[in-house]
Design an enzyme around this catalytic site. Structure first.
Site, PDB file in Angstrom:
ATOM      1  CB  CYS A   1      10.213   4.350  -2.138  1.00  0.00           C
ATOM      2  SG  CYS A   1      10.070   6.056  -1.753  1.00  0.00           S
TER       3      CYS A   1
ATOM      4  CG  HIS B   1      -8.589   9.575   2.870  1.00  0.00           C
ATOM      5  ND1 HIS B   1      -9.159  10.293   3.938  1.00  0.00           N
ATOM      6  CD2 HIS B   1      -8.078  10.584   2.253  1.00  0.00           C
ATOM      7  CE1 HIS B   1      -8.520  11.492   3.993  1.00  0.00           C
ATOM      8  NE2 HIS B   1      -7.786  11.699   3.121  1.00  0.00           N
TER       9      HIS B   1
END
Ligand code: PEP
Ligand code: MG
Length: 750
Positions: free
Chosen positions: A680, A367
């Site tokens: 993307c 994270h």
């Protein structure tokens, strides 16, 4: 330990402390110490070996061996008995040293006369700095008490060395934390940075390793442990018992509490104090022993517990020394965060003020890495031991392209590095001129350049970078940075602020892509053998639609009549898209019935991240309002090469002919139905890759904001038809990757 030995040990440590307090250069101190130890232990020899470099130990002081051998005798790690102690971190105690495995005869020291040998590692927080040895003529094994006493002395030596007691003119050791050191890690986020170290968790420095009054020290230790227990009880009581993550947090805290109540731990520290250490030195000695064990324990459960003990020891040291995060220190200019690891929330608290981040642990998909990427802060992970080496304020340079960190670099390295940063800054300035111009190729095609985002902190870049819109808003980031599941109201306000900041530009909201590398701290982790191919993204959304529907509702409410674009991640077959789309349409109907404003325009798209979707029925392409290639995932499944596995993640080139052909086929399928297509993944932000993807027919690319300038610059200088021809020619010629041909082609354009 027998009382007499305890007193002896205390006496020795007291004399040691007095010696260290006396004026004199580092070498003199070491000489006096070896004399003192030999005298107190009744041995003919005492020697101190310290690391010269990572592989070489040097005899730095001796009582009893030939004085001429000092700074001359060197051993490689693992060589001789001393080298063995250094490598294993274990004591060697033998009555017959010459008969011992690995004994190495060193004539310059004259040591063959000595029969018994006791060598203990000089360690600080699990890091071996050298070896302390005593030897005697009489053939005898040293008693356990003697071994222990020498270990305690070694511990004090390590502390004093950390404080720089053995440095100075003619010094045995370079002053700690002063010389240049480089670290090689892995790249978490590219980019370069120059700044000053900011230790997220500053190391506690023990300035008083020796203490005279054991009773007073034991009382201090007990008081500190009481305070620690109180804090832990408070923390446990403060965590509600609702969610799984809370339960896990409680488990960790309970395990801390178990250590805090552990008699064995307490007893060992009290023994250390009785032997003459201060309370904090005793805590550190046990912490160091635990770290040394940590390095050898393969069992993950035990490793976790040893980590717990490490954290707990740090807390205890902070209580005892009064040092810690609240030292009042302020961030240095251009702070570069250095830590063992850090959570996403804490990282966000620092935000964009950080110039760079260096972690000892972490992973590309952690994270913290996701947040660092979102904030475009260069990040290097796996920089082993940097927290033991770096001090707050140290100059530090990050080469986030190579994964190298230079701490306190030499001037030549620093200036080369500054040149590199200046060149990049120049280039950025040139790109600024392009900001309001379209990315129009020489062959006439206009490529739309969008940016990827996921945090509020990203949005100022939307205006500054020249992006036309947000081509991928990773909504899971908002879920990842919280310790609790966000409520619908929170989401409504976040999404509506995102749309406000976009000022009418299109924002593609991708619904939650949870699972795989993105594990929510408050959801029970799924124990899956291969999470990237497991229960993730839309699979979770369809199986447990509660959160998906809540998110869709929040998006509709946030739009409040404005246009809305929603994209579903990781769609592997048509039915998944149809089902997800139906959920959205049903939520719309419900919102309508509730009298809420509906979006004036709704686009529903799918991410193409598994090869299977490229072969879906034509009806899928007709139904999807748009498709976006998630190149990161698509590439990992196309080549069967885990995007997080350092060994294989760079093995296959994006410019591999097979992959480009595949992209070309997707372009073809979308063209047949007139379905808008974008790309993307990270490759869209790498100029050469982006150019080739555009040459294969993509007309929309979404990337990190910092990449927009370089990508636009290259597109504006290129003829895409010509490049396409070069790519096809290389493929026809049997090349595996067209990179060589493309680089040659680019060379011809200058
Ligand atoms: C991708 O897979 O390319 C993508 C854009 O999604 P993520 O990196 O979030 O998996
Ligand atoms: Mg993906």
């Amino acid at each position: 330990m027998a009382e007499r030995t305890e007193t002896e040990s205390r006496k020795l440590l007291g004399r040691l402390r007095d010696t260290l307090a006396e004026a004199g250069a580092g070498q003199e101190r070491l000489d006096r110490i070896t004399h003192l130890i030999a005298d107190s232990m009744g041995t003919e020899v005492c020697s101190i070996y310290l690391f010269r470099d990572a592989d070489t130990l040097e005899l730095c002081a001796t009582e009893g061996l030939q004085a001429g051998a000092v700074h001359e005798t060197r051993l490689r790690l693992g060589e001789g008995l001393v080298g063995r102690v250094a490598r294993s971190g274990q004591v060697i105690n033998t009555a017959n040293a010459p008969a011992e495995k690995g004994f190495r005869f060193m004539p310059e020291t004259g040591e063959e006369r000595y029969s018994s040998f006791l060598g203990v590692p000089v360690q600080r927080l699990g890091e071996t700095l050298g070896v302390l040895v005593v030897q005697s003529l009489a053939a005898r094994r040293f008693s356990d008490d003697e071994v222990y006493a020498l270990e305690v002395v070694a511990m004090v030596l390590a502390e004093m060395s950390e404080l720089g007691a053995f440095t100075g003119e003619g010094a045995a050791l370079a002053a700690p934390h002063q010389h240049p050191v480089s670290f090689r890690g892995s790249v978490g986020q590219e980019g370069t940075a120059e700044g000053h170290v900011w230790l997220h968790d500053p190391r506690v420095v023990v300035t008083n390793p020796v203490a005279d009054d054991p009773e007073a020290e034991i009382a201090r230790l007990r008081a500190a442990i009481d305070e620690l227990r109180g804090t832990l009880d408070g923390l446990i009581a403060g965590v509600s018992t609702g969610t799984t993550s809370d339960k896990e947090q409680i488990e960790v805290l309970e395990s801390y509490r178990m250590f805090a109540n552990s008699r064995g731990w307490m007893r060992r520290m009290e023994e250390d104090i009785a032997a003459g250490l201060s309370a904090e030195a005793a805590v550190e000695k046990e912490q160091s022993a635990a770290r040394a064990r940590l390095a050898q324990v393969p069992d993950p459960y035990l490793r976790d517990r040893l980590h717990d003990l490490d954290d707990l020891s740090n807390r205890l040291l902070r209580i005892l020394t009064g040092q810690g995060r609240d030292t009042g220190a302020t961030l240095p200019p251009n702070p570069v965060l250095v830590a063992r690891n850090i959570g996403p929330g804490e990282l966000l608290d620092y935000g964009r003020q950080l110039r760079g981040i260096v972690l000892e642990e972490g992973s590309v998909g952690s994270h913290a890495a996701i947040v660092a990427r979102a904030l475009a802060i260069p990040l290097i992970i796996h920089a082993k031991r940097i927290t033991t080496e770096a001090l707050n304020g140290d100059p530090i340079f990050l080469d986030g392209d190579q994964g190298i960190v230079h701490l306190r670099p030499e001037e030549s390295v620093a200036s080369a590095f500054r040149d590199k940063i200046a060149m990049q800054a120049d280039a950025q300035e040139r790109y600024a001129d392009l900001r309001d111009k379209p990315a129009k190729a020489l062959s006439g095609e206009v490529i739309r350049l969008d940016m990827n985002a996921g945090l509020m902190a990203d949005l100022p870049s939307l205006i500054g970078s020249g992006a036309e819109g947000v081509g991928l808003f990773r909504t899971e980031l908002q879920f990842l940075i919280r310790s609790h599941m966000p409520k619908r109201g929170d989401l409504v306000s976040i999404y509506s602020r995102v749309m406000d900041s976009a000022q009418g530009r299109r924002v593609v909201f991708r619904t939650l892509d949870i699972g795989s590398d993105k594990v929510l701290p408050y959801l029970k982790p799924q124990d899956e053998p291969n999470p990237a191919m497991g229960w993730r993204a839309i699979r979770v959304g369809l199986d447990k639609p509660g959160v998906l529907r809540m998110q869709l509702q929040a998006l509709i409410r946030a739009a409040n009549g404005r246009p809305l674009t929603v994209m579903f991640p990781f769609v592997a077959q048509f039915d998944e898209f149809r089902a997800a789309r139906d959920h959205l349409l049903r939520v719309m109907e419900r919102e309508d019935r509730l009298g809420r404003a509906l979006p004036e325009k709704l686009e529903i798209g799918a991410m193409l991240e598994t090869p299977s979707l490229a072969f879906a029925p034509r009806a899928f392409f007709e139904l999807a309002d748009f498709i976006s290639i998630g190149g990161n995932d698509l590439k990992q499944f196309f080549f069967a090469a885990d995007r997080e596995n350092e060994r294989v993640r760079r093995r296959y080139d994006t410019l591999n002919v097979s992959f480009l052909n595949f992209v070309g086929q997707i372009v073809q399928r979308c063209a047949e139905t007139g379905t808008p297509l974008s790309f993307c993944g990270e490759d869209a932000g790498r100029p050469v890759e982006a150019l080739c993807i555009a040459a294969m027919g993509l007309r929309t690319l979404s990337m990190r904001p910092a990449s927009i300038g370089p990508v636009k610059h290259l597109i504006c200088r290129s003829d895409l038809n010509d490049l396409r021809a070069a790519i096809e020619a290389a493929g026809a010629a049997g090349e595996q990757s067209v990179r060589g041909a493309v680089m040659e082609w680019l060379g011809r354009q200058r």
